[in-house]
Structure formats: C-alpha cells, structure tokens
Design an enzyme around this catalytic site. Structure first.
Site, PDB file in Angstrom:
ATOM      1  N   HIS A  18     -65.619 -29.570 -24.704  1.00 44.26           N
ATOM      2  CA  HIS A  18     -66.346 -28.136 -25.320  1.00 44.26           C
ATOM      3  C   HIS A  18     -65.667 -27.972 -26.726  1.00 44.26           C
ATOM      4  O   HIS A  18     -66.412 -27.339 -27.473  1.00 44.26           O
ATOM      5  CB  HIS A  18     -65.675 -27.087 -24.324  1.00 44.26           C
ATOM      6  N   LYS A  55     -69.637 -21.057  -8.507  1.00 45.49           N
ATOM      7  CA  LYS A  55     -68.336 -22.378  -7.951  1.00 45.49           C
ATOM      8  C   LYS A  55     -67.102 -21.776  -7.818  1.00 45.49           C
ATOM      9  O   LYS A  55     -66.643 -20.712  -8.344  1.00 45.49           O
ATOM     10  CB  LYS A  55     -68.725 -23.382  -8.806  1.00 45.49           C
ATOM     11  N   ARG A 109     -73.996 -34.603 -21.562  1.00 42.38           N
ATOM     12  CA  ARG A 109     -73.323 -35.899 -21.246  1.00 42.38           C
ATOM     13  C   ARG A 109     -74.093 -36.765 -20.790  1.00 42.38           C
ATOM     14  O   ARG A 109     -75.397 -36.509 -20.216  1.00 42.38           O
ATOM     15  CB  ARG A 109     -72.177 -35.416 -20.137  1.00 42.38           C
ATOM     16  N   SER A 150     -64.752 -30.117 -16.350  1.00 43.39           N
ATOM     17  CA  SER A 150     -63.876 -29.053 -16.041  1.00 43.39           C
ATOM     18  C   SER A 150     -63.453 -29.244 -14.527  1.00 43.39           C
ATOM     19  O   SER A 150     -62.164 -29.128 -14.197  1.00 43.39           O
ATOM     20  CB  SER A 150     -64.233 -27.539 -16.121  1.00 43.39           C
TER      21      SER A 150
HETATM   22  P1  ADP Z   1     -71.074 -26.050 -16.365  1.00 48.75           P
HETATM   23  O1  ADP Z   1     -72.202 -25.399 -17.079  1.00 48.75           O
HETATM   24  O2  ADP Z   1     -71.373 -27.243 -15.445  1.00 48.75           O
HETATM   25  O3  ADP Z   1     -70.030 -24.918 -15.594  1.00 48.75           O
HETATM   26  P2  ADP Z   1     -69.311 -25.466 -18.377  1.00 48.75           P
HETATM   27  O4  ADP Z   1     -69.274 -24.177 -18.062  1.00 48.75           O
HETATM   28  O5  ADP Z   1     -67.962 -26.256 -18.320  1.00 48.75           O
HETATM   29  O6  ADP Z   1     -70.189 -26.501 -17.430  1.00 48.75           O
HETATM   30  O7  ADP Z   1     -69.844 -26.173 -19.775  1.00 48.75           O
HETATM   31  C1  ADP Z   1     -70.902 -25.417 -20.447  1.00 48.75           C
HETATM   32  C2  ADP Z   1     -71.679 -26.404 -21.312  1.00 48.75           C
HETATM   33  O8  ADP Z   1     -70.701 -27.130 -22.001  1.00 48.75           O
HETATM   34  C3  ADP Z   1     -72.812 -27.206 -20.802  1.00 48.75           C
HETATM   35  O9  ADP Z   1     -73.805 -27.159 -21.549  1.00 48.75           O
HETATM   36  C4  ADP Z   1     -72.213 -28.413 -20.464  1.00 48.75           C
HETATM   37  O10 ADP Z   1     -73.276 -29.417 -20.572  1.00 48.75           O
HETATM   38  C5  ADP Z   1     -71.408 -28.393 -21.750  1.00 48.75           C
HETATM   39  N1  ADP Z   1     -70.392 -29.493 -21.562  1.00 48.75           N
HETATM   40  C6  ADP Z   1     -69.367 -29.691 -20.787  1.00 48.75           C
HETATM   41  N2  ADP Z   1     -68.514 -30.480 -20.883  1.00 48.75           N
HETATM   42  C7  ADP Z   1     -68.886 -31.272 -21.850  1.00 48.75           C
HETATM   43  C8  ADP Z   1     -68.757 -32.448 -22.684  1.00 48.75           C
HETATM   44  N3  ADP Z   1     -67.431 -33.141 -22.053  1.00 48.75           N
HETATM   45  N4  ADP Z   1     -69.160 -32.895 -23.749  1.00 48.75           N
HETATM   46  C9  ADP Z   1     -70.281 -32.029 -24.229  1.00 48.75           C
HETATM   47  N5  ADP Z   1     -70.744 -30.948 -23.539  1.00 48.75           N
HETATM   48  C10 ADP Z   1     -69.979 -30.460 -22.442  1.00 48.75           C
END
Ligand code: ADP
Length: 158
Positions: free
Chosen positions: A16, A40, A90, A128
């Site tokens: 992030h 979740k 990813r 995460s």
């Molecule tokens: P989710 O939407 O699965 O709950 P998060 O809230 O953690 O995931 O992530 C928000 C955004 O950050 C999403 O677009 C997700 O694809 C992106 N993201 C999460 N991890 C990574 C990573 N390792 N590299 C690049 N983008 C990421």
C-alpha cells in the site's frame, strides 16, 4: 487532479505504502480513504487503521491525507470532488475483481475514472489478510510492513 485510494488497510503494509508514494506523484492531491465497515474480519478499528497509516507515510509526502469513509467509494469520491479512484493490481486475481468493480463504479458515477497501478515486484504477494495470519502464528513480517505496524500486530497477538 485529485484521487482517492479506498481500501480496508487492515493493516497498511509496504505494498500500500509503495502505491501511495508512487500515486502522490501522479495526483495533485491523494486522499487515502479507510473503509469503516468492511464485511471481512477486521483486526484494527478504523481509528487504529488511520493512526497506523498516518504514522507510516513518508514525511516528505505532503499532498496525501487520510480519512475514514462508509458507503460507496464512488459517492465518497464525488463528494470530495475527486476525479479518480486509485487501485492496486497484484499478479493473479486482483485484475478480475478490480475490473468488475471499476465497471460498476463507472456505471454509478460516469465522471469518475479508476486508475490502477501495478504492484511493485517485491510486494506482489503481500496481502493484509496474509500479514495478519502470519503474525497470529508468530511469523516475522518486518520486511513487509512499517515498524509501527509490526509493533501494533505484536500487541494484538500477544
Ligand atoms: P482489499 O480491497 O482486498 O480489502 P486493501 O483494502 O488492503 O484490499 O487494499 C486496497 C487497495 O490496495 C486494493 O486496490 C488492492 O488491490 C491494493 N493493494 C493491496 N495490496 C497491494 C500490494 N501488495 N500491491 C499493490 N496494491 C495493493
């Protein structure tokens, strides 16, 4: 140009942070939007997630702010007068999910576009959910999350 970066950030990790750093050069202003009520299992409260993000973003970046939101990300973007929603991709199934979501958002708010940045190579496998699982089982995640998150995870799983 204004963008919002919505997500759960439970907790923020280096994937992030890499995206925020790169996108801060793309947009005049970027709002990291912490989704308050994900379906979740959530480990950190919205306030804790905001604090962890605030304390881990590079202090040289001064066009990024962090807020909590609920409801639809596109509505939130519109209220903030942001033209773009930032998402990260990813390798693997992110594309399908993000593509589907981007089409829905476009349908709901045609004036707002989704911008996706590819995850850097070293963070392709960083999720995460995996960070929480590994920490809960006593694994070392120090290379994958900022140090304040390492400490916060220790407290949660002590
Ligand atoms: P989710 O939407 O699965 O709950 P998060 O809230 O953690 O995931 O992530 C928000 C955004 O950050 C999403 O677009 C997700 O694809 C992106 N993201 C999460 N991890 C990574 C990573 N390792 N590299 C690049 N983008 C990421």
């Amino acid at each position: 140009m204004k963008g919002i970066y919505p997500g759960s950030f439970d907790p923020i990790h280096n994937g992030h942070l890499d995206l925020i750093q790169r996108a801060s050069k793309l947009f005049d202003h970027l709002t990291v939007a912490v989704y308050s009520e994900p379906e979740k299992n959530i480990l950190f409260s919205a306030e804790e997630r905001v604090k962890l993000i605030e304390n881990s973003i590079d202090s040289n970046i001064n066009n990024v702010d962090i807020v909590v939101f609920s409801g639809l990300a596109v509505e939130f973007a519109k209220n903030l007068k942001a033209e773009f929603i930032l998402r990260g991709l990813r390798a693997g199934f992110d594309f399908e999910l993000e593509f589907e979501m981007a089409l829905m958002w476009k349908k709901l708010q045609p004036d707002i576009d989704v911008v996706c940045l590819m995850s850097s190579l070293e963070y392709q496998f960083v999720y995460s959910s995996r960070i929480k699982e590994v920490s809960r089982l006593g694994g070392n995640v120090t290379d994958l999350v900022p140090s304040n998150v390492v400490d916060a995870l220790k407290v949660k799983f002590e």
